[in-house]
Design an enzyme around this catalytic site. Sequence first.
Site, short mmCIF file in Angstrom:
data_model
loop_
_atom_site.label_atom_id
_atom_site.label_comp_id
_atom_site.label_asym_id
_atom_site.label_seq_id
_atom_site.Cartn_x
_atom_site.Cartn_y
_atom_site.Cartn_z
CB SER A 33 -0.88 0.05 1.25
OG SER A 33 -1.72 -1.06 1.31
CG HIS A 65 -3.13 -3.38 -2.44
ND1 HIS A 65 -3.23 -4.43 -1.58
CD2 HIS A 65 -3.00 -2.29 -1.66
CE1 HIS A 65 -3.16 -4.01 -0.34
NE2 HIS A 65 -3.02 -2.70 -0.36
NE ARG A 86 2.57 -7.78 0.92
CZ ARG A 86 3.36 -6.72 1.14
NH1 ARG A 86 2.84 -5.52 1.15
NH2 ARG A 86 4.64 -6.87 1.39
CB THR A 87 -2.06 -13.23 -1.87
OG1 THR A 87 -2.09 -13.30 -3.30
CG2 THR A 87 -3.30 -13.91 -1.31
CG HIS A 88 -3.14 -8.38 2.06
ND1 HIS A 88 -3.17 -7.86 0.80
CD2 HIS A 88 -2.36 -7.56 2.80
CE1 HIS A 88 -2.45 -6.74 0.78
NE2 HIS A 88 -1.94 -6.54 1.98
CD GLU A 187 -4.65 -2.96 13.93
OE1 GLU A 187 -4.69 -1.78 13.51
OE2 GLU A 187 -4.33 -3.93 13.21
CB SER A 206 1.21 -7.57 4.28
OG SER A 206 2.08 -6.49 4.55
CG ASN A 229 -3.38 4.26 9.15
OD1 ASN A 229 -2.97 3.55 8.23
ND2 ASN A 229 -3.69 3.78 10.33
I1 8IG Z 1 -2.19 0.97 5.24
O1 8IG Z 1 -3.72 0.95 10.99
C1 8IG Z 1 -2.58 0.17 7.01
N1 8IG Z 1 -2.54 -1.13 7.16
N2 8IG Z 1 -3.43 -3.63 10.98
N3 8IG Z 1 -3.57 -1.31 10.99
C2 8IG Z 1 -3.32 -2.47 10.32
N4 8IG Z 1 -2.98 -2.52 9.05
C3 8IG Z 1 -2.87 -1.35 8.42
C4 8IG Z 1 -3.12 -0.12 9.02
C5 8IG Z 1 -3.48 -0.10 10.38
N5 8IG Z 1 -2.93 0.84 8.10
#
Ligand code: 8IG
Length: 267
Positions: A33, A65, A86-88, A187, A206, A229
């Site tokens: 990302s 992505h 990618r595969t998550h 979360e 990931s 973020n």
């Molecule tokens: I972009 O705040 C991204 N990926 N777990 N938490 C989690 N994955 C994320 C976050 C986040 N921001």
Amino acid sequence: MSADPRRLAGAAAAMINQRWAPDGLDLAFVLGSGWANAADELGEPVGDCPLADLPGFTKPAVPGHGGQFRVVRTATGRTAAILTGRTHYYESRDVTAVAHGVRTVAAAGATTVVLTNGAGGLRSEWPPGTPVLISDHLNLTGASPLVGPTFVDLTEAYSPRLRDLARRVAPALPEGVYAQFPGPQYETPAEVRMAGVLGADLVGMSTALETIAAREAGLEVLGISLVTNPAAGTLTGATLAHDDVVRAGADAADALRALLVGLAGVL
Ligand code: 8IG
């Protein structure tokens, strides 16, 4: 993914080697990302195809992505694969699918993989747009791509040697511990506080599982998060939106491109 994972990675690697890298890959970049915009200028294009055209890969499901596989020749004459996508784990709780990319580039000859991602940041001194070297991880998924008595050493999972090289390119790069949650939900603030107590500086979805598979495959790993973020609850009142994640990547694209080009010159 039901077929034998190593055979499937071998089949994808054979196609890559036959089409674009007869002498094998040297290294690979997995761009997560926010990072895919920075893929240009890593080297002279040799060839590319949609990731989904290679055996065992599926189309990335996430907006923002990419989904391309590309081979380039870097300025230092090395052959690098770039996976923009990618595969998550959250897509289908399939750890074999998650590991397929790193297993494929290893089978195609790569000895180094640069795993990048977008992540939530727990530190107020890391605003969105800050790249952070991953120094270690907490695998909070409860899953592993390894099966059977595969006791892989993770003491130096994120290569100190490669981190030193990265700091040569970008001396101010901070380091942090990356906690992988299973996702796809972000979360709760309580979960972020828990991760912080456990030692996490970054939260994502990931890279820990991929690193485990990469270490098993013998790859040296450099992990870099882009803080896109603040992790949930670390800024009063802020909520998380995927659009903000995409925007943070777009805003940071020039800096990330310079970082990746610099890395391609030293790795
Ligand atoms: I972009 O705040 C991204 N990926 N777990 N938490 C989690 N994955 C994320 C976050 C986040 N921001």
